[in-house]
Design a protein around this motif. Structure first.
Motif: not given
Length: 373
Positions: A206-208
């Motif tokens: 998951k990307v920020e």
């Protein structure tokens, strides 16, 4: 659609909005639960009581005159082709309670041995043995055309196999790997459907910035362009020249530096003027090269952070739209026009999504940004 035969169903809407929709559409307001195509529609999970009509259908088939006169072989055929598949339509939409599935099995078992819905004697053969169905036409076809006596566990598709069959075999091999590596064969109870699903799908960390894009305050048409920006996937001039599509890699808006994603949206003089106008409107300093990181880490109230997420995506969309007009139609608007469009759209979006009263500093801030011209 016929207004006289149609109903509208609402959830979480004000009375004024309901009345307006009903007035325009001519529909009447319906109440949950209701039936659509024979299936109950409701907001909660189905219960045994809700599935009563499903079991009643099976009972009615069993109690029909023709069904009573069938032999064992005829009853088994009726069970496999009709009775046991009546619930499939429901099962594609709902999670059917286990008790209902057991009741369906019980009805089919009783009908096979007695010809009616109730049977008190011990079955002659266990139901699991009776209802095993290795003779399905699709299974026979696969065995005859592809497997040809080979073991399914060790089978590998040939080069001339169809695409769909190769994909099925590929999934089988992935799951086979999981059953060995995950110890699912030794202890089947360790297996979870979620683990099998995660094994065969592509899982990426998951990307920020995900909640900056997929946030309900972000206008839907802005989300996709913003996602492409964060993925560095837009066809900027820098990328187009590299693949031989464009002769120049200079920015369409300033014609000073290479048109990369970072430059176009955050470092270009034109983009900075757009961000400057939005910053002045919001009373926040958004003119910076690390705008995305700043929005992620800034400490503001929940309302202002939501607004910031929507505004950043709106700026990205507005700048990209202006860049395309400049490149394709040779038209360029003043940054102030872009700012005015963003401000107008964001004010409408904000007023639409805020449902509860706003108090304190946020109320003053909201009043100020909604009245600035």
């Amino acid at each position: 659609m016929s207004p006289g035969k149609s109903n509208a169903y609402f959830n979480g809407m004000s009375s004024a909005d309901k009345e307006e929709i009903l007035s325009v559409s001519g529909f009447t307001e319906g109440q949950l639960p209701f039936k659509y195509l024979g299936v109950p529609i409701q907001t909660t999970r189905l219960t045994k009581y809700d599935c009563r009509c499903l079991t009643d259908k099976i009972i009615n088939r069993i109690q029909s005159i023709g069904a009573k006169k069938l032999s064992y072989a005829g009853r088994l055929t009726l069970i496999q082709s009709v009775l046991a598949t009546l619930h499939n339509y429901w099962a594609m939409i709902f999670i059917i309670p286990k008790g209902v599935l057991n009741r369906i099995d019980s009805l089919c078992r009783n009908y096979l041995w007695e010809g009616r819905t109730e049977y008190t004697k011990s079955p002659l053969v266990a139901w699991d043995t009776v209802y095993a169905k290795p003779d399905k036409l699709w299974v026979q076809w696969i065995g005859h055309v592809y497997l040809k006596g080979a073991s399914w566990v060790d089978y590998r598709p040939t080069a001339d196999s169809s695409w769909s069959w190769r994909k099925i075999c590929h999934v089988k091999e992935e799951l086979q790997h999981g059953f060995h590596q995950g110890n699912w064969i030794v202890n089947p109870r360790e297996y979870k459907i979620r683990e099998g699903y995660n094994l065969i799908r592509t899982v990426k960390p998951k990307v920020e910035w995900s909640h900056l894009v997929w946030h309900n305050w972000v206008v839907p048409k802005h989300r996709f362009i913003a996602w492409l920006v964060y993925m560095n996937a837009l066809n900027t001039r820098h990328k187009l020249k590299r693949i031989g599509v464009s002769d120049s890699s200079l920015c369409c808006l300033c014609e000073q530096e290479e048109e990369t994603v970072q430059h176009l949206f955050f470092d270009c003089a034109y983009s900075r003027r757009v961000m400057g106008g939005i910053s002045e409107w919001l009373g926040l300093n958004m003119v910076r090269s690390d705008t995305l990181q700043w929005v992620l880490k800034c400490r503001h109230s929940r309302l202002r952070k939501r607004m910031l997420k929507a505004v950043v995506s709106a700026c990205v969309y507005g700048i990209w739209k202006q860049r395309n007009e400049c490149r394709l139609e040779y038209k360029i608007h003043k940054p102030e026009c872009i700012v005015a469009d963003i401000r107008r759209e964001m004010n409408a979006r904000c007023l639409h999504l805020i449902k509860s009263p706003v108090h304190g500093p946020d109320a003053n801030w909201l009043r100020r940004i909604s009245t600035v011209h």
